[in-house]
Enzyme design. Structure first.
Site, PDB file in Angstrom:
ATOM      1  N   CYS A 174      -1.238 -21.725   3.198  1.00 58.60           N
ATOM      2  CA  CYS A 174      -0.806 -21.017   3.697  1.00 58.60           C
ATOM      3  C   CYS A 174      -1.560 -19.856   2.535  1.00 58.60           C
ATOM      4  CB  CYS A 174       0.718 -20.403   2.805  1.00 58.60           C
ATOM      5  SG  CYS A 174       0.819 -18.671   2.522  1.00 58.60           S
ATOM      6  N   CYS A 201      -0.205 -18.553  -0.331  1.00 56.61           N
ATOM      7  CA  CYS A 201       0.523 -18.969  -1.224  1.00 56.61           C
ATOM      8  C   CYS A 201      -0.427 -19.843  -1.782  1.00 56.61           C
ATOM      9  CB  CYS A 201       1.543 -20.433  -0.136  1.00 56.61           C
ATOM     10  SG  CYS A 201       2.571 -19.986   0.265  1.00 56.61           S
ATOM     11  N   ASP A 258      -5.201  -5.477  -1.296  1.00 55.31           N
ATOM     12  CA  ASP A 258      -6.295  -6.367   0.260  1.00 55.31           C
ATOM     13  C   ASP A 258      -7.710  -5.779  -0.161  1.00 55.31           C
ATOM     14  OD1 ASP A 258      -5.323  -5.888   3.413  1.00 55.31           O
ATOM     15  OD2 ASP A 258      -7.196  -5.714   3.123  1.00 55.31           O
ATOM     16  N   HIS A 297       8.092 -18.461  -0.391  1.00 53.47           N
ATOM     17  CA  HIS A 297       7.145 -18.525   1.866  1.00 53.47           C
ATOM     18  C   HIS A 297       8.835 -17.827   2.623  1.00 53.47           C
ATOM     19  CE1 HIS A 297       4.135 -18.391   3.979  1.00 53.47           C
ATOM     20  NE2 HIS A 297       5.151 -19.187   5.178  1.00 53.47           N
ATOM     21  N   ASN A 348       3.049  -5.065   9.017  1.00 49.72           N
ATOM     22  CA  ASN A 348       3.243  -6.063  10.369  1.00 49.72           C
ATOM     23  C   ASN A 348       4.096  -7.273  10.923  1.00 49.72           C
ATOM     24  OD1 ASN A 348       0.921  -4.684  11.189  1.00 49.72           O
ATOM     25  ND2 ASN A 348      -0.693  -5.135   9.968  1.00 49.72           N
ATOM     26  N   HIS A 375       2.227 -14.680   5.967  1.00 47.00           N
ATOM     27  CA  HIS A 375       3.184 -14.550   5.084  1.00 47.00           C
ATOM     28  C   HIS A 375       4.039 -13.173   5.109  1.00 47.00           C
ATOM     29  CE1 HIS A 375       3.932 -16.618   0.575  1.00 47.00           C
ATOM     30  NE2 HIS A 375       4.078 -15.224   0.786  1.00 47.00           N
ATOM     31  N   HIS A 402       4.591  -9.748   4.501  1.00 48.01           N
ATOM     32  CA  HIS A 402       3.193  -9.021   3.017  1.00 48.01           C
ATOM     33  C   HIS A 402       3.843  -7.422   3.562  1.00 48.01           C
ATOM     34  CE1 HIS A 402       0.882 -10.024   6.806  1.00 48.01           C
ATOM     35  NE2 HIS A 402      -0.126  -9.337   6.490  1.00 48.01           N
ATOM     36  N   HIS A 442       1.725  -3.597   3.411  1.00 48.83           N
ATOM     37  CA  HIS A 442       1.141  -3.007   3.608  1.00 48.83           C
ATOM     38  C   HIS A 442       1.672  -1.479   2.375  1.00 48.83           C
ATOM     39  CE1 HIS A 442      -1.696  -5.038   5.986  1.00 48.83           C
ATOM     40  NE2 HIS A 442      -0.472  -5.454   6.306  1.00 48.83           N
TER      41      HIS A 442
HETATM   42  P1  DGP Z   1      -2.384  -8.470   8.358  1.00 52.18           P
HETATM   43  O1  DGP Z   1      -2.927  -8.166   9.333  1.00 52.18           O
HETATM   44  O2  DGP Z   1      -0.872  -7.100   8.663  1.00 52.18           O
HETATM   45  O3  DGP Z   1      -1.627  -9.657   8.431  1.00 52.18           O
HETATM   46  O4  DGP Z   1      -2.526  -8.551   6.635  1.00 52.18           O
HETATM   47  C1  DGP Z   1      -3.415  -9.072   6.357  1.00 52.18           C
HETATM   48  C2  DGP Z   1      -4.132  -8.182   5.475  1.00 52.18           C
HETATM   49  O5  DGP Z   1      -4.340  -9.442   4.292  1.00 52.18           O
HETATM   50  C3  DGP Z   1      -5.481  -7.741   5.904  1.00 52.18           C
HETATM   51  O6  DGP Z   1      -4.965  -6.403   5.719  1.00 52.18           O
HETATM   52  C4  DGP Z   1      -6.691  -8.234   4.606  1.00 52.18           C
HETATM   53  C5  DGP Z   1      -5.831  -9.393   4.213  1.00 52.18           C
HETATM   54  N1  DGP Z   1      -6.821 -10.471   3.352  1.00 52.18           N
HETATM   55  C6  DGP Z   1      -6.713 -11.177   4.422  1.00 52.18           C
HETATM   56  N2  DGP Z   1      -7.464 -12.311   3.506  1.00 52.18           N
HETATM   57  C7  DGP Z   1      -7.084 -11.739   3.021  1.00 52.18           C
HETATM   58  C8  DGP Z   1      -7.809 -12.727   0.700  1.00 52.18           C
HETATM   59  O7  DGP Z   1      -8.413 -13.722   1.358  1.00 52.18           O
HETATM   60  N3  DGP Z   1      -7.743 -11.318  -0.058  1.00 52.18           N
HETATM   61  C9  DGP Z   1      -6.835 -10.695   0.264  1.00 52.18           C
HETATM   62  N4  DGP Z   1      -6.875  -9.475  -1.403  1.00 52.18           N
HETATM   63  N5  DGP Z   1      -6.445  -9.775   1.077  1.00 52.18           N
HETATM   64  C10 DGP Z   1      -6.978 -10.369   2.507  1.00 52.18           C
END
Ligand code: DGP
Length: 113
Positions: free
Chosen positions: A4, A7, A30, A46, A86, A97, A99, A101
């Site tokens: 993950c 994680c 993000d 998790h 989402n 995982h 989250h 926004h």
């Molecule tokens: P979702 O599409 O709702 O699952 O959003 C996942 C978000 O995670 C997306 O907006 C980009 C962010 N993201 C993906 N990989 C990484 C990472 O390695 N670091 C950070 N800071 N954000 C990430």
């Protein structure tokens, strides 16, 4: 969860720009910001998505709400902001995982879907 991404961020194996951390919650910027402020707020435990919230683990959601309010104040989002999570394929969830926004810092679109 070994595979993950979030994680691994919690474990410090992948770097992130942290904006808040306590025993149960982490918040970081993000990687692909869609607003001047775009922060992800996650439980350290998790949990795959909000669809996996039960009476046993729902306490962290109340705490995340407090953390979001705290971060929003700290980031100066006095004019408002948006929080979304989402979920699953139709919700376009890419990281499995839970989250939230936190988006703000400009006038956001009325359109959600
Ligand atoms: P979702 O599409 O709702 O699952 O959003 C996942 C978000 O995670 C997306 O907006 C980009 C962010 N993201 C993906 N990989 C990484 C990472 O390695 N670091 C950070 N800071 N954000 C990430």
């Amino acid at each position: 969860m070994n595979d993950c991404l979030f994680c691994k961020i919690i474990a410090g194996e992948i770097p992130s720009t942290k904006v808040y951390e306590d025993d149960s919650v982490l918040a970081f910027r993000d990687i692909n910001p869609q607003a001047p402020v775009h922060i992800l707020v996650i439980p350290k435990t998790h949990i795959a998505s909000i669809a996996d919230i039960t009476p046993e683990n729902s306490g962290v959601i109340a705490h995340i709400s407090e953390v979001i309010a705290h971060i929003a104040r700290e980031q100066g989002l006095n004019e408002g902001f948006r929080v979304c999570t989402n979920t699953g394929a139709h919700g376009c969830q890419s990281v499995k995982h839970l989250h939230f926004h936190l988006l703000g810092g400009r006038q956001l679109s009325e359109r959600l879907g």
